[in-house]
Design a protein around this motif. Structure first.
Motif, PDB file in Angstrom:
ATOM      1  N   ILE A   1       0.835  -1.211   0.000  1.00 46.56           N
ATOM      2  CA  ILE A   1       0.000   0.000   0.000  1.00 46.56           C
ATOM      3  C   ILE A   1       0.863   1.251   0.000  1.00 46.56           C
ATOM      4  O   ILE A   1       0.487   2.281  -0.577  1.00 46.56           O
ATOM      5  CB  ILE A   1      -0.969  -0.037   1.197  1.00 46.56           C
ATOM      6  N   ALA A   2       2.036   1.186   0.630  1.00 46.83           N
ATOM      7  CA  ALA A   2       2.964   2.322   0.561  1.00 46.83           C
ATOM      8  C   ALA A   2       3.426   2.548  -0.873  1.00 46.83           C
ATOM      9  O   ALA A   2       3.557   3.693  -1.326  1.00 46.83           O
ATOM     10  CB  ALA A   2       4.157   2.076   1.482  1.00 46.83           C
ATOM     11  N   LEU A   3       3.680   1.457  -1.609  1.00 45.15           N
ATOM     12  CA  LEU A   3       4.041   1.592  -3.022  1.00 45.15           C
ATOM     13  C   LEU A   3       2.892   2.213  -3.814  1.00 45.15           C
ATOM     14  O   LEU A   3       3.102   3.098  -4.659  1.00 45.15           O
ATOM     15  CB  LEU A   3       4.396   0.214  -3.590  1.00 45.15           C
ATOM     16  N   TYR A   4       1.671   1.772  -3.551  1.00 48.17           N
ATOM     17  CA  TYR A   4       0.477   2.346  -4.184  1.00 48.17           C
ATOM     18  C   TYR A   4       0.381   3.840  -3.854  1.00 48.17           C
ATOM     19  O   TYR A   4       0.111   4.673  -4.730  1.00 48.17           O
ATOM     20  CB  TYR A   4      -0.740   1.592  -3.666  1.00 48.17           C
ATOM     21  N   ALA A   5       0.610   4.187  -2.586  1.00 51.44           N
ATOM     22  CA  ALA A   5       0.479   5.582  -2.150  1.00 51.44           C
ATOM     23  C   ALA A   5       1.557   6.469  -2.754  1.00 51.44           C
ATOM     24  O   ALA A   5       1.360   7.688  -2.876  1.00 51.44           O
ATOM     25  CB  ALA A   5       0.536   5.663  -0.627  1.00 51.44           C
ATOM     26  N   SER A   6       2.702   5.885  -3.138  1.00 49.61           N
ATOM     27  CA  SER A   6       3.749   6.702  -3.747  1.00 49.61           C
ATOM     28  C   SER A   6       3.238   7.381  -5.011  1.00 49.61           C
ATOM     29  O   SER A   6       3.633   8.509  -5.335  1.00 49.61           O
ATOM     30  CB  SER A   6       4.961   5.826  -4.073  1.00 49.61           C
ATOM     31  N   GLU A   7       2.347   6.710  -5.725  1.00 52.41           N
ATOM     32  CA  GLU A   7       1.734   7.302  -6.915  1.00 52.41           C
ATOM     33  C   GLU A   7       0.471   8.080  -6.565  1.00 52.41           C
ATOM     34  O   GLU A   7       0.258   9.198  -7.051  1.00 52.41           O
ATOM     35  CB  GLU A   7       1.403   6.207  -7.928  1.00 52.41           C
ATOM     36  N   TYR A   8      -0.349   7.488  -5.710  1.00 52.64           N
ATOM     37  CA  TYR A   8      -1.647   8.079  -5.400  1.00 52.64           C
ATOM     38  C   TYR A   8      -1.495   9.449  -4.742  1.00 52.64           C
ATOM     39  O   TYR A   8      -2.286  10.362  -5.010  1.00 52.64           O
ATOM     40  CB  TYR A   8      -2.424   7.136  -4.480  1.00 52.64           C
ATOM     41  N   MET A   9      -0.492   9.615  -3.871  1.00 54.78           N
ATOM     42  CA  MET A   9      -0.306  10.865  -3.132  1.00 54.78           C
ATOM     43  C   MET A   9       0.699  11.801  -3.792  1.00 54.78           C
ATOM     44  O   MET A   9       1.076  12.811  -3.197  1.00 54.78           O
ATOM     45  CB  MET A   9       0.162  10.548  -1.705  1.00 54.78           C
ATOM     46  N   SER A  10       1.125  11.486  -5.005  1.00 52.52           N
ATOM     47  CA  SER A  10       2.193  12.274  -5.623  1.00 52.52           C
ATOM     48  C   SER A  10       1.783  13.708  -5.936  1.00 52.52           C
ATOM     49  O   SER A  10       2.637  14.566  -6.144  1.00 52.52           O
ATOM     50  CB  SER A  10       2.673  11.579  -6.899  1.00 52.52           C
ATOM     51  N   HIS A  11       0.468  13.974  -5.978  1.00 53.87           N
ATOM     52  CA  HIS A  11       0.031  15.353  -6.210  1.00 53.87           C
ATOM     53  C   HIS A  11       0.382  16.253  -5.038  1.00 53.87           C
ATOM     54  O   HIS A  11       0.363  17.479  -5.156  1.00 53.87           O
ATOM     55  CB  HIS A  11      -1.480  15.386  -6.417  1.00 53.87           C
ATOM     56  N   ASP A  12       0.738  15.642  -3.893  1.00 53.57           N
ATOM     57  CA  ASP A  12       0.997  16.422  -2.677  1.00 53.57           C
ATOM     58  C   ASP A  12       2.459  16.353  -2.269  1.00 53.57           C
ATOM     59  O   ASP A  12       2.788  16.491  -1.089  1.00 53.57           O
ATOM     60  CB  ASP A  12       0.111  15.891  -1.544  1.00 53.57           C
ATOM     61  N   VAL A  13       3.349  16.099  -3.246  1.00 57.61           N
ATOM     62  CA  VAL A  13       4.776  15.989  -2.934  1.00 57.61           C
ATOM     63  C   VAL A  13       5.251  17.268  -2.246  1.00 57.61           C
ATOM     64  O   VAL A  13       4.964  18.375  -2.691  1.00 57.61           O
ATOM     65  CB  VAL A  13       5.588  15.728  -4.220  1.00 57.61           C
ATOM     66  N   GLY A  14       5.964  17.084  -1.156  1.00 54.53           N
ATOM     67  CA  GLY A  14       6.394  18.209  -0.342  1.00 54.53           C
ATOM     68  C   GLY A  14       6.112  17.923   1.118  1.00 54.53           C
ATOM     69  O   GLY A  14       6.237  16.781   1.587  1.00 54.53           O
ATOM     70  N   ALA A  15       5.711  18.935   1.853  1.00 56.60           N
ATOM     71  CA  ALA A  15       5.478  18.778   3.290  1.00 56.60           C
ATOM     72  C   ALA A  15       4.358  17.784   3.572  1.00 56.60           C
ATOM     73  O   ALA A  15       4.467  16.941   4.472  1.00 56.60           O
ATOM     74  CB  ALA A  15       5.146  20.139   3.903  1.00 56.60           C
ATOM     75  N   GLY A  16       3.271  17.864   2.786  1.00 57.53           N
ATOM     76  CA  GLY A  16       2.159  16.943   3.006  1.00 57.53           C
ATOM     77  C   GLY A  16       2.551  15.504   2.725  1.00 57.53           C
ATOM     78  O   GLY A  16       2.141  14.581   3.435  1.00 57.53           O
ATOM     79  N   TYR A  17       3.367  15.288   1.688  1.00 58.83           N
ATOM     80  CA  TYR A  17       3.849  13.946   1.332  1.00 58.83           C
ATOM     81  C   TYR A  17       4.672  13.360   2.483  1.00 58.83           C
ATOM     82  O   TYR A  17       4.496  12.196   2.865  1.00 58.83           O
ATOM     83  CB  TYR A  17       4.690  14.074   0.076  1.00 58.83           C
ATOM     84  N   CYS A  18       5.560  14.152   3.042  1.00 61.54           N
ATOM     85  CA  CYS A  18       6.382  13.706   4.171  1.00 61.54           C
ATOM     86  C   CYS A  18       5.515  13.411   5.388  1.00 61.54           C
ATOM     87  O   CYS A  18       5.730  12.409   6.094  1.00 61.54           O
ATOM     88  CB  CYS A  18       7.423  14.770   4.517  1.00 61.54           C
ATOM     89  N   ARG A  19       4.539  14.274   5.634  1.00 60.09           N
ATOM     90  CA  ARG A  19       3.648  14.078   6.787  1.00 60.09           C
ATOM     91  C   ARG A  19       2.846  12.794   6.649  1.00 60.09           C
ATOM     92  O   ARG A  19       2.657  12.057   7.627  1.00 60.09           O
ATOM     93  CB  ARG A  19       2.718  15.296   6.904  1.00 60.09           C
TER      94      ARG A  19
END
Length: 750
Positions: free
Chosen positions: A142-160
């Protein structure tokens, strides 16, 4: 003494008489022996904790790449590898404890109950390994899935996001691997905190904030019961360590088995009821289930990991881990069984009437959790654990498939606005994964793991003469589940190709197609045959390699996990899951070495065991046919009402049947008004009471304090003019005073 106690007692006697003491004594000794676990077991929770710290450093360094995701995936993969190694060690050497460091150890006197020991140590057995295998394995995927799914929020939100993700896995590891109740409670509260953080990830959205607060508050109710149960366990047994608790509880188990349930103190029986309250809160059972559907406000990877596969099974794990304590309570397991069955049925009726596909899967999770609790309640711990195991895979696959649709269609989740997605270019992997997940959830016979795990629970329910009513409720729920599951599949993934973009469409238009939420994934776009219903300029983004890879792995795994289930219907030939769980949830009779689990679920050949039949047939064999037929009927009804003859996404044959349901359809669509009932019965009275106390605090308490402060100030204000420092004023005052005295003397004298 109730009937359940009689059944357990007679089953113990029968198994002992049939198999003999000598045959079981070595097994009992081996099962009771606790060895020293491998040191590297500590890496299972430490690696996710390291990921949490590294993601925090990425946030501090303002990293604006996918580095936090790759850190998380790599460390979780390593944690999964360590779990596999630990399983190999436990499988060959029995139960083990790995001591990490002394955590809590102090005494206030001599004797039992005057020393509290709770070390940071891990209890390693089959139950622990089973849970951690799918927790770490699915977390990695699921972390691998989220690497793509959450990529629109790369930055502080991605790290959080990935920091909270890693912290969750660490907390879950502490909960599952703990060798004492206090460490379990630490992990229990940790996963609750992470759930709050991840549900409310989109903190600028009021609905997400409200859902996070609702989940946190409702879970606190269950956590209170768990805390009380742990305290009472220490008061009664003088310890919070599993090994010592189960050793002391074994005498109670023997008393129940011998028909002397009155020898078990009421305090010992109350412990199971309190632990049960905690389990119901975390695993969303009646009446504390209302938080889970709203938790879908979080990102889809959160829904897949925390609210489908792992965290919500913590309550099931708690009951399975403390199973000996539940066996000595006359009322705990029947309550567990009935609560699970009623929760399963209620959630299924609500899921049938919803239109948000992600919310439908949420109510399905609540329903399947009810199945797991019912399995524990009808004395098939292996069946319940098997369903936890299979459900983790296929429900994660279903959520991730829905998330892919939501991601590609600009947030669209309404099944009335999507159709034919499975046949669109670029969406075939998602369509196949959704089909595999739906078949498992519906319990399609023979070829799906979900069928075998669900059938084991149904068979044991009908085999127990006191639980056949529970079995009928679960069988009805199975039919409803098959219907609403394929209602989603036939409406969204089959039929004419039509779609409408969701609310995020305008945000999509503000970014290039390759830059919004997809990064360098190289997503294909759906063109050609797909005819959008409203917006001809919108093109859905098909998922990239990360999402498709994860879905493909889960789809294959859903079939591969069938073999570990072989034999779970027969206590004398337990399959891999049964072997891992059976001994872990057993309370051993030290005299005869008989596992309580095997006794309670003994087959029809055990003498003296009250084993019921299903209309003259063996219950387990009959359920293998009946449950499959019920599932196929549910699928057939969904096909007829939601696929056959459908020409648009918005309408189906089922629409014409709604008036026949009367107000029931509307009530189900409004979730039977349970939230409104809670609002009227609990929230509003508490709000009125809070305002009343506010008034009392403001005007009575604060008013009294203010009055006491105002009194000397008022007196000083009155006396201030007399202390002006002017001589003529003092002279006038003295003259006035003399005049008053003279008048008083004159009046008194006359």
């Amino acid at each position: 003494m109730n009937t359940l106690t009689s059944i357990l007692g007679s089953a113990i006697w029968a198994a002992t008489a049939q198999h003999g003491e000598a045959a079981h004594a070595p097994a009992a000794a081996a099962a009771k022996a606790i060895g020293v676990g491998p040191w590297y077991a500590v890496l299972i929770p430490v690696l996710p904790l390291l990921g949490f710290l590294l993601c925090g450093l990425c946030a501090a360094a303002r990293v604006k790449s996918k580095l936090p995701a790759w850190i998380t995936v790599g460390l979780l993969a390593a944690s999964f590898g360590v779990t596999v190694a630990v399983y190999g060690c436990v499988r060959g050497g029995g139960d083990q404890i790995t001591h990490t460091f002394d955590w809590i150890n102090f005494a206030w006197g001599e004797g039992s109950g005057r020393q509290l020991i709770a070390n940071f140590a891990f209890y390693l057995d089959g139950l622990t390994c089973l849970w951690m295998l799918f927790v770490t394995g699915l977390a990695m995927l699921i972390a691998l899935y989220a690497s793509e799914y959450m990529s629109h929020d790369v930055g502080a939100g991605y790290c959080r996001f990935f920091a909270a993700f890693c912290l969750f896995v660490f907390s879950m590891a502490c909960l599952v691997m703990a060798d004492n109740l206090l460490l379990l409670y630490l992990g229990w509260e940790g996963v609750g905190l992470c759930s709050y953080l991840l549900i409310g990830y989109f903190y600028k959205r009021p609905s997400a904030v409200a859902a996070a607060k609702k989940a946190f508050i409702v879970n606190r109710i269950g956590d209170l019961f768990l805390a009380l149960g742990i305290m009472l366990c220490f008061v009664h047994f003088g310890t919070v360590e599993y090994k010592a608790i189960f050793e002391q509880a074994s005498s109670y188990v023997q008393a129940v088995a011998a028909g002397r349930a009155d020898e078990v103190p009421a305090v010992a029986q109350l412990i199971a009821l309190l632990l049960m309250g905690g389990a119901f809160g975390k695993s969303a059972q009646l009446p504390l289930y209302v938080w889970l559907p709203d938790a879908m406000e979080g990102p889809t990877p959160v829904s897949a990991l925390i609210h489908a596969a792992t965290m919500v099974t913590a309550g099931v794990f708690l009951v399975a881990r403390a199973y000996p304590l539940f066996l000595i309570s006359e009322y705990a397991l029947p309550i567990v069984a009935w609560t699970g069955a009623l929760t399963a049925l209620l959630a299924a009726t609500i899921g049938m009437a919803q239109f948000d596909i992600k919310r439908i899967m949420a109510y399905s999770t609540v329903s399947q959790l009810g199945y797991m609790f019912a399995g524990l309640g009808v004395l098939t711990s292996a069946g319940a654990a098997a369903h936890v195991f299979t459900h983790a895979f296929f429900k994660a696959m279903l959520f991730l498939s829905c998330g892919a649709v939501m991601h590609g269609f600009a947030g669209q989740l309404d099944l009335r606005k999507l159709s034919g997605v499975g046949s669109m270019p670029g969406w075939r992997v998602v369509g196949i994964a959704m089909l595999v997940g739906c078949l498992n959830l519906a319990g399609f016979p023979i070829i799906t793991a979900g069928y075998w795990s669900k059938d084991s629970i149904l068979g044991e329910a009908f085999a127990n003469p006191q639980m056949q009513a529970v079995g009928w409720v679960l069988l009805l729920t199975a039919g409803l589940t098959a219907y609403y599951t394929f209602r989603v599949y036939f409406r969204v993934f089959m039929g004419p190709q039509q779609y409408e973009p969701g609310e995020e469409h305008h945000a999509l238009e503000d970014h290039a197609h390759g830059d919004h939420g997809h990064g360098d994934e190289g997503h294909a776009q759906a063109h050609g045959r797909a005819a959008p219903a409203k917006d001809a300029h919108f093109h859905p983004h098909a998922p990239g390699w990360a999402i498709n890879t994860v879905l493909a792995i889960l789809a294959v795994s859903a079939f591969a996990i069938i073999w570990p289930l072989k034999g779970i219907h027969d206590a004398s030939h337990l399959g891999w899951v049964g072997q891992m769980v059976g001994a872990s949830t057993a309370a051993f009779d030290p005299q005869h070495g008989v596992a309580m689990y095997q006794i309670a679920s003994a087959g029809p050949g055990a003498a003296g065991h009250a084993h019921a039949s299903f209309f003259g047939f063996d219950a387990h064999s009959a359920m293998m046919v009946v449950s499959g037929v019920v599932g196929i009927i549910g699928i057939g009804v969904a096909f007829f009402l939601h696929y056959a003859g459908r020409t648009t996404a918005a309408t189906a044959r089922a629409d014409a049947w709604l008036p026949a349901a009367g107000p029931l359809a509307k009530w189900a669509q409004h979730k039977w008004y349970v939230d409104e009932f809670y609002d009227f019965l609990i929230r509003k009275p508490l709000l009125v009471l809070a305002h009343l106390f506010h008034i009392i605090d403001q005007y009575l308490v604060d008013g009294l304090v203010d009055a006491l402060g105002w009194l000397p100030r008022g007196v000083g204000r009155l006396l201030r003019p007399s202390q002006s420092g002017e001589l003529h004023g003092y002279a006038l005052g003295m003259a006035g005073g003399v005049a008053v005295l003279l008048i008083i003397v004159f009046l008194v004298a006359t």
